[in-house]
Write a protein that holds these residues in place. Sequence first.
Motif, short mmCIF file in Angstrom:
data_model
loop_
_atom_site.label_atom_id
_atom_site.label_comp_id
_atom_site.label_asym_id
_atom_site.label_seq_id
_atom_site.Cartn_x
_atom_site.Cartn_y
_atom_site.Cartn_z
N ASN A 59 0.83 -1.20 0.00
CA ASN A 59 0.00 0.00 0.00
C ASN A 59 0.86 1.26 0.00
N ARG B 250 2.56 1.92 -3.34
CA ARG B 250 1.56 2.44 -4.28
C ARG B 250 1.31 3.93 -4.02
N ASP C 169 -5.26 7.63 -1.25
CA ASP C 169 -5.39 8.50 -2.43
C ASP C 169 -5.79 9.92 -2.02
N ARG D 210 2.62 7.98 -6.19
CA ARG D 210 1.79 9.11 -6.58
C ARG D 210 2.05 10.35 -5.74
N ARG E 244 -7.20 2.31 0.67
CA ARG E 244 -6.65 2.88 -0.56
C ARG E 244 -7.33 4.20 -0.91
#
Length: 495
Positions: free
Chosen positions: A49, A52, A297, A56, A293
């Motif tokens: 996680n 990921r 984000d 970004r 998630r």
Amino acid sequence: MHRIKKAACIGGGVIGGGWAARFLLSGHDVAVYDPHPECKRLVETVLANAARAYGRLTMAPLPKPGTLTFAASLQEAVADTQWVQESVPERLDLKQRVLAEIDAAAPEGAIIGSSTSGLLPSDLQRDMRRPERFFVAHPFNPVYLVPLVELVGGKKTSPEAIARAEKLLAEIGMKGVAIEHEIEAFVADRLMEALWREALWLVNDGVATVTEIDDIMRYGFGLRWAQMGLFQTYRIAGGEAGMRHFLHQFGPALKWPWTKLMDVPDLTEDLINRIADQSDAQAGVLTIRDLERIRDDNLVAILQALKAGNDGAGWGAGALLKDFEARLQAEAPAPEVDLSGPLRLVETTVGPAWIDYNGHMTEHRYLQLFGDTTDALLRLIGVDADYVAKGASYYTVETHIRHLGEAKLGERLHTTCQVVSADDKRLHVFHTIRNTESAQIVATAEQMLLHVDTEAGKSTPAPRTVLDRLEPIVRAHAALEEPDGFGRKVGEGRE
């Protein structure tokens, strides 16, 4: 001051795994020890996680991740470390025993932090032989994204240990806040618990549901708190007269009987079930992993937006991220940050998400704006979403972008398009991006597009309905002067 080369995480749950991910993705080796049989799987899930999210989080070149090892014993894990982070379950007797073992085995120069969310550091360091190097380092989930760490020393903690921890935390992109006096639950949890108690009463009394309360926070004051905190928000609420005026005007309200904050509702089975049922309804089909998630984000987006605040200098956690990126970017070459624009087709403002570490519009957003301009032209000639859904479109096959200026946060931009030529298959265009206020050209793009049958994957003549809309534009633009920069090759000098 010793930099972190290796960190040890004793305890591999959600918090311990988050610490491991934070250290690893900042380029430091990490050894994890936890006797739980699922430790390796749990830590690797958190790390996936985190990786990921980090992909970004920043455009800065991240260091090569550190090496992760799972130690067979606590003693093996803490060998050759500069920072040991204890994150075992919240039981005083267990933590005292584990911390004494860490203290006995860790190198003399290592500092030792505990992830406890409320136990007093003086109690935790009771059985340590070198308690001066111990402190509470209370993080917030997810540790790999939320930068705050409350640093709380015990009676025997040295000021040097706290100061060193603050500097080492900055090395991994975190903000250590030193709390001068140890109190149960420290500061952040006390603030959160006060809000939590009031929320429990609101649900208990049927005033609001858990969804309504969460919506009030996430759509309202939570957004302000995220970037400015409590006192500065209230200071602004006082207008030009500032905090003093605010306190005079609103201070008396503190005596009004608005709250049951000093009393806590009994967590009866009825209240527990009500909250649980409402929470289930709120989540719907989303799993815990989905929610994690989504949370990550959203945090990435907030941090990136805050990084661009204060005229590009960053604000709050965004300024911290900006400083962290600056360290990562120190030896990396700066990318070009320029812009590109006679049908006036697109109007836009440079927003926070478009800004890079130089404080200007990032390179790929130029291409996005040119793409938006092409899409606007295509819609004008009938090549819209319905047209594309039927199996045909125009594909860009060649682009030449010139970066001639800069676009900064908040500036208004508009684009123009000149159709240079067209036939039944090809469309040759020249786009320009301009600063709307100054009319300065920021960037240009010359593009060739082909009409294609998307199902067959090959070029095909455009239908008469499209060409009939395109041809009047071509005829009108044929009378225009050739745009400056048209037909240039890459690297060609200016006259």
